[in-house]
Structure formats: C-alpha cells, structure tokens
Design an enzyme around this catalytic site. Structure first.
Site, PDB file in Angstrom:
ATOM      1  N   ASP A  40      40.923  43.660  34.561  1.00  0.00           N
ATOM      2  CA  ASP A  40      39.792  43.916  35.449  1.00  0.00           C
ATOM      3  C   ASP A  40      39.780  42.966  36.656  1.00  0.00           C
ATOM      4  O   ASP A  40      40.473  41.956  36.676  1.00  0.00           O
ATOM      5  CB  ASP A  40      38.462  43.821  34.681  1.00  0.00           C
ATOM      6  N   GLU A 107      37.169  41.801  30.885  1.00  0.00           N
ATOM      7  CA  GLU A 107      37.261  40.431  30.373  1.00  0.00           C
ATOM      8  C   GLU A 107      36.342  39.520  31.168  1.00  0.00           C
ATOM      9  O   GLU A 107      35.714  38.627  30.623  1.00  0.00           O
ATOM     10  CB  GLU A 107      38.709  39.919  30.461  1.00  0.00           C
TER      11      GLU A 107
HETATM   12 ZN   LIG Z   1      40.786  36.222  33.588  1.00  0.00          ZN
END
Ligand SMILES: [Zn+2]
Length: 177
Positions: A40, A107
């Site tokens: 991400d 994350e």
């Molecule tokens: Zn990271």
C-alpha cells in the site's frame, strides 16, 4: 502483482482481505513457505521531481483528493517480491514444496493482515510451515539484508525520557586511565 504471478504459473486469488493477492505454486511434497510483502501507499504527494515520481491521487476518508506515493518503500517490496517469485519459479527443479506468496494491503494504516486472516488465509490456502515478511530499512547500507526471528517492525511505541543532572565543567582536563 496478480498478473506477474499468473505468468509464472501460480494459482492466483485477487481481492482477498480487501485488495490482497494470494499466489500458490505447488511443487511436490515438502514444506510450505509463505513470502509476504505489503504494497500500500501513503497519502503523501511526491515532490522529488524525479522522472519516476508518483503522480497518483486518491480520495481520502474525508473526501479530499490527495497525492499518494510509496513513501515507506513499498514499491521496493513489490519489486523484490516479483523478483523472488520469478527466481523461485525459474529454479523450480532445485526445491520441493509449496510456495505461497501474498501481497498484503493496508499495512500503513494497519488492518490488512488481519483482514486477510479473517478472510481465511490459513484455511483456504496451504498453511505455512515458515513465513517470511519483508520490509525495507533505511538503517541498512545498500546491498545488505537484515534478518530476525519473530516479529519486527510490527508496532510503534513512543518513549519520552527526561534526564536530570548538573552540567559538566567546561575546562576539565582529560584523565588518562
Ligand atoms: Zn511500510
């Protein structure tokens, strides 16, 4: 990410636990190894002026249009993850077992790993005997890889320390021991 794995012969599942990707490569009897990379981005506009700078935008939870970039280095993760998948697929004759590769979403704001587990990662796909998670580190020189057992970079804590004391004299002569 899914297309890369598909090209290499993995069985691929997309949109798992949100935007997660799961790829399985079965290669005979042997241990199951899971390799995970987070992919991400952060709501940060890239202002480096580099030719490869991110120009992507997204709508944040308040409805604002914001620039997004892989400020945490997750683009490096994806590159390393694809490279690892290619290498292991090419070296298939030299290992036996099952390789599970996951590209994990969310994350940065947490919750992506939990969402993949809640979707049944370990029930719907082979449960790993070994799991390797990767993350870039600015603390290591280029070309070096740090390895540690257990979890790492999985939490952030803050600690404030106040040190009370008296200022040292400014004209002290060094004492030889
Ligand atoms: Zn990271």
């Amino acid at each position: 990410m899914a297309a890369e794995l598909r090209q290499l012969g993995f069985e691929v599942t997309e949109k798992f636990g949100g935007y997660g990707v799961v790829g399985v490569l079965r290669n005979g009897a042997g241990p199951t190894v899971l390799i995970r990379a987070d992919m991400d981005a952060l709501p940060v506009a890239e202002e480096t002026g580099k030719p490869y700078a991110s120009k992507a935008t997204a709508t944040d939870e308040t409805g604002r249009t914001v620039g997004v970039m892989h400020a945490c280095g997750h683009d490096v993760h994806m590159t390393a993850w694809v490279g690892t998948a290619r290498a292991l697929a090419a070296l298939k004759k030299q290992w036996k077992g099952t390789l599970v590769m996951i590209a994990q979403p969310a994350e940065e704001r947490s919750g992506g790993a939990k969402a993949m587990l809640a979707d049944g990662l370990y029930e719907k796909f082979p449960k790993p005997d070994y799991a390797l998670a990767i993350h870039v580190s600015a603390g290591l020189p280029a070309g070096e890889v740090g390895i540690c057992k257990g979890y790492m970079m999985a939490n952030v804590d803050m600690l404030d320390i106040t040190v009370y004391g008296r200022r040292a004299a400014t004209a002290l002569r060094p004492t030889l021991l």
